[in-house]
Each structure stands twice: as C-alpha cells, then as structure tokens.
Scaffold this active site. Structure first.
Site, PDB file in Angstrom:
ATOM      1  N   SER A   1       0.831  -1.209   0.000  1.00 21.15           N
ATOM      2  CA  SER A   1       0.000   0.000   0.000  1.00 21.15           C
ATOM      3  C   SER A   1       0.864   1.256   0.000  1.00 21.15           C
ATOM      4  CB  SER A   1      -0.915   0.003   1.226  1.00 21.15           C
ATOM      5  OG  SER A   1      -0.159  -0.200   2.412  1.00 21.15           O
TER       6      SER A   1
ATOM      7  N   ASN B   1      -2.015  -2.715  13.311  1.00 25.10           N
ATOM      8  CA  ASN B   1      -3.466  -2.540  13.283  1.00 25.10           C
ATOM      9  C   ASN B   1      -3.913  -1.283  14.039  1.00 25.10           C
ATOM     10  OD1 ASN B   1      -3.435  -4.877  11.872  1.00 25.10           O
ATOM     11  ND2 ASN B   1      -4.314  -6.162  13.493  1.00 25.10           N
TER      12      ASN B   1
ATOM     13  N   HIS C   1     -40.413  22.932  -9.607  1.00 28.32           N
ATOM     14  CA  HIS C   1     -40.505  22.125 -10.841  1.00 28.32           C
ATOM     15  C   HIS C   1     -39.775  22.789 -12.013  1.00 28.32           C
ATOM     16  CE1 HIS C   1     -43.869  20.005  -8.778  1.00 28.32           C
ATOM     17  NE2 HIS C   1     -44.141  21.239  -8.364  1.00 28.32           N
TER      18      HIS C   1
ATOM     19  N   LYS D   1     -17.535  30.819 -28.060  1.00 32.54           N
ATOM     20  CA  LYS D   1     -17.894  30.045 -26.867  1.00 32.54           C
ATOM     21  C   LYS D   1     -17.194  30.511 -25.593  1.00 32.54           C
ATOM     22  CE  LYS D   1     -19.779  25.995 -27.319  1.00 32.54           C
ATOM     23  NZ  LYS D   1     -21.006  25.567 -26.672  1.00 32.54           N
TER      24      LYS D   1
ATOM     25  N   ASN E   1     -17.423  28.436 -22.134  1.00 29.44           N
ATOM     26  CA  ASN E   1     -18.073  27.281 -21.510  1.00 29.44           C
ATOM     27  C   ASN E   1     -17.820  27.238 -19.994  1.00 29.44           C
ATOM     28  OD1 ASN E   1     -19.052  26.273 -23.989  1.00 29.44           O
ATOM     29  ND2 ASN E   1     -17.053  25.337 -24.421  1.00 29.44           N
TER      30      ASN E   1
ATOM     31  N   GLU F   1     -19.194  22.634 -14.485  1.00 35.16           N
ATOM     32  CA  GLU F   1     -19.524  21.272 -14.940  1.00 35.16           C
ATOM     33  C   GLU F   1     -18.663  20.236 -14.231  1.00 35.16           C
ATOM     34  OE1 GLU F   1     -20.243  21.206 -19.492  1.00 35.16           O
ATOM     35  OE2 GLU F   1     -19.161  23.053 -19.054  1.00 35.16           O
TER      36      GLU F   1
ATOM     37  N   TYR G   1      -9.659  -6.790  12.458  1.00 30.31           N
ATOM     38  CA  TYR G   1      -8.994  -6.264  11.274  1.00 30.31           C
ATOM     39  C   TYR G   1      -8.946  -7.310  10.166  1.00 30.31           C
ATOM     40  CZ  TYR G   1      -5.375  -4.415   8.174  1.00 30.31           C
ATOM     41  OH  TYR G   1      -4.700  -3.971   7.075  1.00 30.31           O
TER      42      TYR G   1
ATOM     43  N   GLN H   1      -7.252  -2.248   4.125  1.00 30.25           N
ATOM     44  CA  GLN H   1      -6.221  -1.437   3.483  1.00 30.25           C
ATOM     45  C   GLN H   1      -6.818  -0.666   2.293  1.00 30.25           C
ATOM     46  OE1 GLN H   1      -1.993  -2.718   3.201  1.00 30.25           O
ATOM     47  NE2 GLN H   1      -2.469  -3.069   1.056  1.00 30.25           N
TER      48      GLN H   1
ATOM     49  N   LYS I   1      -8.054   3.565   2.197  1.00 28.15           N
ATOM     50  CA  LYS I   1      -7.362   4.840   2.062  1.00 28.15           C
ATOM     51  C   LYS I   1      -7.573   5.545   0.732  1.00 28.15           C
ATOM     52  CE  LYS I   1      -4.209   3.019   5.263  1.00 28.15           C
ATOM     53  NZ  LYS I   1      -4.911   1.718   5.070  1.00 28.15           N
TER      54      LYS I   1
END
Ligand code: ARG
Length: 459
Positions: A24, A111, A157, A284, A286, A291, A318, A323, A326
């Site tokens: 990890s 642990n 609505h 344009k 944008n 978004e 555990y 692991q 994360k």
C-alpha cells in the site's frame, strides 16, 4: 526470499501477483507525517512507563525526526517490498539507529498504528474542508448581500413560481453548506478517540498509558474497546457521507451556474478564470469549472459506496480488506477540497445580470399568488375561490399576451366586479418580493438581516 519483518516463520517469498496486490506504500505514504507523530507519542509513553530505556527512546525520537526530514526533502527511498508506510519508516529507523529501532513496536501493532494514523489524517482533512466550506459560504454571503434587492423568478418544478431575490436564493445554499460543516464537525467530535494501544486486537500486557498517548496526539480520550479500535472505519465513512452530501450540494449549485449562464437564462456571467473557450467555435465561453464540480460529485459518492462495500461483510476484527480504505478517502477529500476552491472562486467572481433577472420576472405570472392573496385579504374571498378567479385572470392575460399587471381594470372586473385599482399595488414583482417579510422569507430587508446573521453564525 522471506520478508525481514516476519521472516522467522517464513521460508519462501511472495508470488509476483502477491507482490503486486499486497503493498500500500504507493498511496499510504501520504500518512507519513501522522505515522511519525504517532510513533513519537508512543515512544515517549513507553519511556515514561519504563518499558523502553530513555537513551533508546532518544535514539528513536531523533531517528524519526531524521526520517521526517528525509521524506520532506524527497530523499527518502520508499520500498514496495516493505509494503506500507509503517514498515518503511521502521526499516529506515533500523538503518539509522540500529537495535533500539526494534523496541518502538513494543505494545503496538500495525493494526492500531494504521487506525491511529488514518484518524489523524482524516481529522486534518476535516479541518481543511471546514476552512474551505467556510470560505465558500463567505463568498455566497458577500454575493447575497450585494444581490439582496435583485428580483428574479423563484422556481418549483423549474417552472416560474414567485418572485424571490437572488440574495435569498444564494442564502439558501449558505444554509446547506452550514449544515454540511455541522455534519463534518459532528463526525470530528465522534472520531476524536485514540486507538493507539489497542495493539493487534486484544490490548497488551505491557503497562502502557493510553491516556497519555491520546492526549499527546490531541484526541479527547482513548477508544474504549480494543477490538472496535482496530476493526471499524466508520469515522472514515462518516466523512465520506458528510462529504457526499456536501458534494451533492455543490453539484446543485454548479448545475444552477451552468444553467444561469446559458443564453435562455443569462442570469449571471462567470469569469474568464473559471470558463474555457472552444477550439473550433470562437464565440464560446463554456462553464467547465461548474460542470466539473457537478461531475466530480460522482467520485465522492463513489468513494462512499466503495468503502461501505469493503466494510460490510468483515468479521471482527482487522482484515486486510481494510487497506482498501485509504484510496477512496484520499481521493474524495482531494476532490472535495478542489471542488470547494473552484466553486468559491466561481461564486466570488460571478457577475449577476440584474436586467436579465428582472426581465425573466415579467414572464410566468409570478404575482398570481399575490393577486389571489389580495382577493382574500381585501375582498374577504375564501382562498379556494380566489385561486379560481386568479386562474381565470391568468388565462385572460395569457390570451392578451400580457402580464397580470398589464391587464386593464375592466378585464379584472369581468372576473369579479368588486376588484378595484388597488389590486395593481400587489402586482409588481418588487412589491411581491418585499411583502414576504415572514421569518426566513425573501423580502430584501430579511435577506440583509439573514446575511448579517449568517456572518455571525458561520464566519
Ligand atoms: N497497510 C495496512 C493497512 O493499511 C496496515 C495494517 C496492516 N496490518 C496487518 N496486520 N497486516 O491496513
């Protein structure tokens, strides 16, 4: 060959695929500072309790400080063969100080170590998120105060409903983000207990002082059950759930910004800093920033579902499955921080178009409710009947192609002979907005008061 940490029991090394799935260190190296701080607190406690000799404790502390400097200077060599951040740090400590390094892991397991490190990391992340959410609220409140008098259509609505002010609309989001911060603060309060000293799962026979390590690391108290300490990740799940709700709120505001800078609305203009051009269409501008904030909510919600799914079938205590906690948390927190920063910038920079906001209020018969209320208040009509009469007037206005305020009195009186010219007083959108003075309502003075109160409550 066999691993140096547990080589005693092993004769053969891991398979190639095991070497790929097991480590990890590629992502948990982000825990380095918290790992070192927690180790120093543990070491100090071991010395105080007479479990480790003072000169060994000193060597360990100096060694850990050196490692912190090495990592921060970029000169530390992370080794995948050493699996994770905990063993990378410990192995380097051994290189640096030799035999005493082996004493640090007394009365501790990876642990409780990882549970402690991760809590410390998540706690810091909560604090960063709170700071950024607060900054977003500040930008919203500033804009709300400036727009306290700007009338615009309020929608249900997504159909025009009643006039509101842009300030009121923006203050709605301020409340939402305030609750998001409250949820994060609740999570922080609940998670602020120290798992260190739970050891592998059952506690330890060494005479450790868990109150001391808890205090040193800024926790309110040690966790009460050693098995729970190493088994649960609900503290991470709480941040992901609060974060998902926060992301959902950000996404809705972002969606409105996208909509509002569409030509059909043209309610606001976003700054160049948060928009992009097109490589083919020169005209344009944008709203990519908005978004992306909308889109990135998906990652955060995905992280919550990922970790819930990882955890849901695990027997006590555990399991290495954990692991997998994360990466989703790191990604979700990074995403939330980035989204908050972008949204804050967009809100701070945006320029409302008062003319277009007002023009939009001239369509959609936004004052129909005010007309019906007038019939009730002045003529004493039951609301249901007033609703019906107003409906007929809306139809008349629609047929005449005008707003309610432009219907001649004769047409009004055709619907009910008792109507007189006073009715026009309630038919302008400014009057309609200004009349909603009930607590929490959209009247400009209310909005100004709400913004002032929000500064007190949130900033
Ligand atoms: N890298 C591990 C994790 O993130 C640390 C804990 C490992 N503990 C163990 N008993 N294998 O969960």
């Amino acid at each position: 060959q066999a691993n140096t940490m547990w080589g005693g029991r092993f004769t053969a090394g891991p398979a190639e695929a095991m070497d790929a799935i097991n480590p990890s260190i590629g992502f948990d190296r982000r825990l380095y500072a918290h790992d070192i701080i927690a180790s120093k607190a543990h070491c100090e406690m071991l010395v105080r309790q007479g479990i480790v000799a003072p000169q060994d404790g000193e060597a360990i502390r100096d060694g850990l400080d050196t490692i912190l400097r090495e990592i921060e200077a970029g000169s530390f060599e992370f080794k995948t063969a050493l699996e994770d951040i905990h063993m990378n740090v410990e192995a380097r400590l051994k290189e640096l100080i030799g035999e005493p390094a082996g004493r640090l892991h007394t009365a501790r397991s990876r642990n409780d170590q990882v549970a402690t490190d991760f809590r410390l990391w998540v706690r810091d992340a909560i604090d960063r998120l709170d700071t950024q959410a607060r900054a977003l609220q500040e930008a919203l409140i500033d804009q709300a105060e400036a727009a306290a008098d700007l009338v615009m259509p309020g929608y249900t609505h997504l159909q025009p409903a009643q006039p509101v002010t842009l300030g009121h609309h923006l203050m709605a989001y301020t409340e939402m983000f305030g609750r998001d911060r409250g949820r994060l603060a609740d999570a922080r309060r609940r998670m602020n207990e120290c798992p260190l000293g739970a050891a592998a799962l059952a506690g330890t026979s060494f005479p450790i002082d868990r109150d001391l390590t808890a205090r040193t690391l800024g926790f309110d108290r040690p966790t009460a059950n050693s098995m729970d300490s190493v088994a649960d990740r609900d503290f991470a799940l709480e941040v992901l759930s609060a974060g998902s709700i926060l992301a959902m709120h950000m996404s809705r505001l972002a969606e409105e910004l996208v909509m509002w800078c569409n030509d059909g609305f043209a309610f606001v203009e976003l700054s160049d800093a948060f928009t992009t051009g097109s490589s083919i269409m020169p005209q344009k501008k944008n709203p990519d920033g908005a978004e992306l904030v909308r889109g990135k909510a998906g990652r955060v919600i995905g992280a919550l579902v990922t970790l819930l799914t990882v955890m849901k079938g695990l027997p006590m205590t555990y399991g290495k499955d954990m692991q997998e906690d994360k990466e989703p948390v790191f990604d979700a927190c990074d995403t939330l921080e980035l989204s908050l920063a972008c949204l804050r910038g967009m809100v701070a920079d945006m320029k409302p178009n008062a003319g277009n906001l007002r023009a939009a209020t001239q369509k959609g018969f936004l004052t129909a409710t005010d007309l019906a209320d007038w019939l009730v208040r002045v003529l004493g009509m039951p609301f249901r009947e007033a609703h019906h009469v107003t409906g007929r007037l809306v139809r008349a206005a629609e047929e005449a192609g005008c707003d309610l305020a432009d219907l001649p009195l004769a047409s009004m009186q055709a619907a009910d002979a008792r109507i007189d010219e006073r009715i026009y007083d309630v038919l302008t959108v400014d009057r309609a907005a200004a009349s909603r003075t009930s607590y929490g309502g959209t009247a400009p003075d209310n909005v100004r008061a709400a913004a002032r109160a929000a500064r007190e409550r949130f900033l």
